[in-house]
Design an enzyme around this catalytic site. Structure first.
Site: not given
Length: 212
Positions: A39, A77, A105, A188, A191
């Protein structure tokens, strides 16, 4: 004498015309830079994908008149295992510079470091096998210490180990100057914002500019 002179002049004119055609022929096809990641590469959460660090690299390249095109191969992801499964399809298109940005991730999910290392190496091996002359770059990642100091330390070390083993360029920490900075990240906390991506682009550019 006049006739001979005229013939020679005509011949010279033809030769000059041919030379001009050669020098004004279309420029060679642009080389390709592939950013293969998750991402972060994809520019998750941005209103305009061109504001992602990979998009900003393209803008920098264009402003300098360099003959390269950027391919954003980021998938939100994505883990290193997912990337290893996906890379074969991507390699159907030619590439000249390959920037590998995966692993974040894995770290957030607590995947064993040995597994992440194996997958990253497998991806690089596949790229080298298909395009042995390609320039390879690895984007280093780090994770918060809440996953455990030992795990976080081992995770961070993997990137330099792989870069050294393969003798490739390493971006020490892609999120340098952005990670943990609330104002540079989206809600979040993971990001980057558009401003954050501008810093990421500089982190990347300082490493890849000499390869172009």
């Amino acid at each position: 004498m006049v006739v001979l002179s005229s013939c020679n002049s005509a011949k010279e004119s033809e030769e000059k015309t041919e030379t001009k055609k050669e020098t004004t022929s279309p420029a060679a096809t642009k080389k390709t830079i592939v950013f293969f990641g998750n991402s972060l590469t994809a520019g998750y959460g941005l209103d305009d994908p061109s504001e992602s660090f990979s998009g900003l690299i393209q803008k920098r390249i264009d402003s300098l008149g360099l003959a390269y095109k950027v391919v954003n191969a980021g998938v939100s992801g994505e883990t290193t295992a997912g990337g290893n499964s996906r890379i074969d399809w991507l390699l159907k298109q030619h590439l000249d510079v390959f920037v590998l940005e995966l692993g974040g991730n894995d770290g957030l999910r607590g995947i064993p470091v040995a597994e992440t290392k194996k997958n990253l190496q497998a991806i690089l091996d596949k790229v080298k096998a298909k395009y042995p002359d390609a320039q390879l770059v690895l984007a280093g990642m780090q994770i918060p210490p809440n996953m455990g100091k030992t795990y976080a330390g081992e995770f961070k070390a993997v990137y330099k180990e792989i870069a050294d083993k393969n003798n490739i360029k390493l971006i020490p920490f892609l999120l340098e100057g952005v990670g943990g900075e609330a104002k540079l990240n989206q809600a979040d906390g993971i990001h980057p914002t558009a401003e954050g991506h501008r810093i990421l682009a500089e982190n990347v550019w300082v490493i890849i500019k000499d390869l172009l």
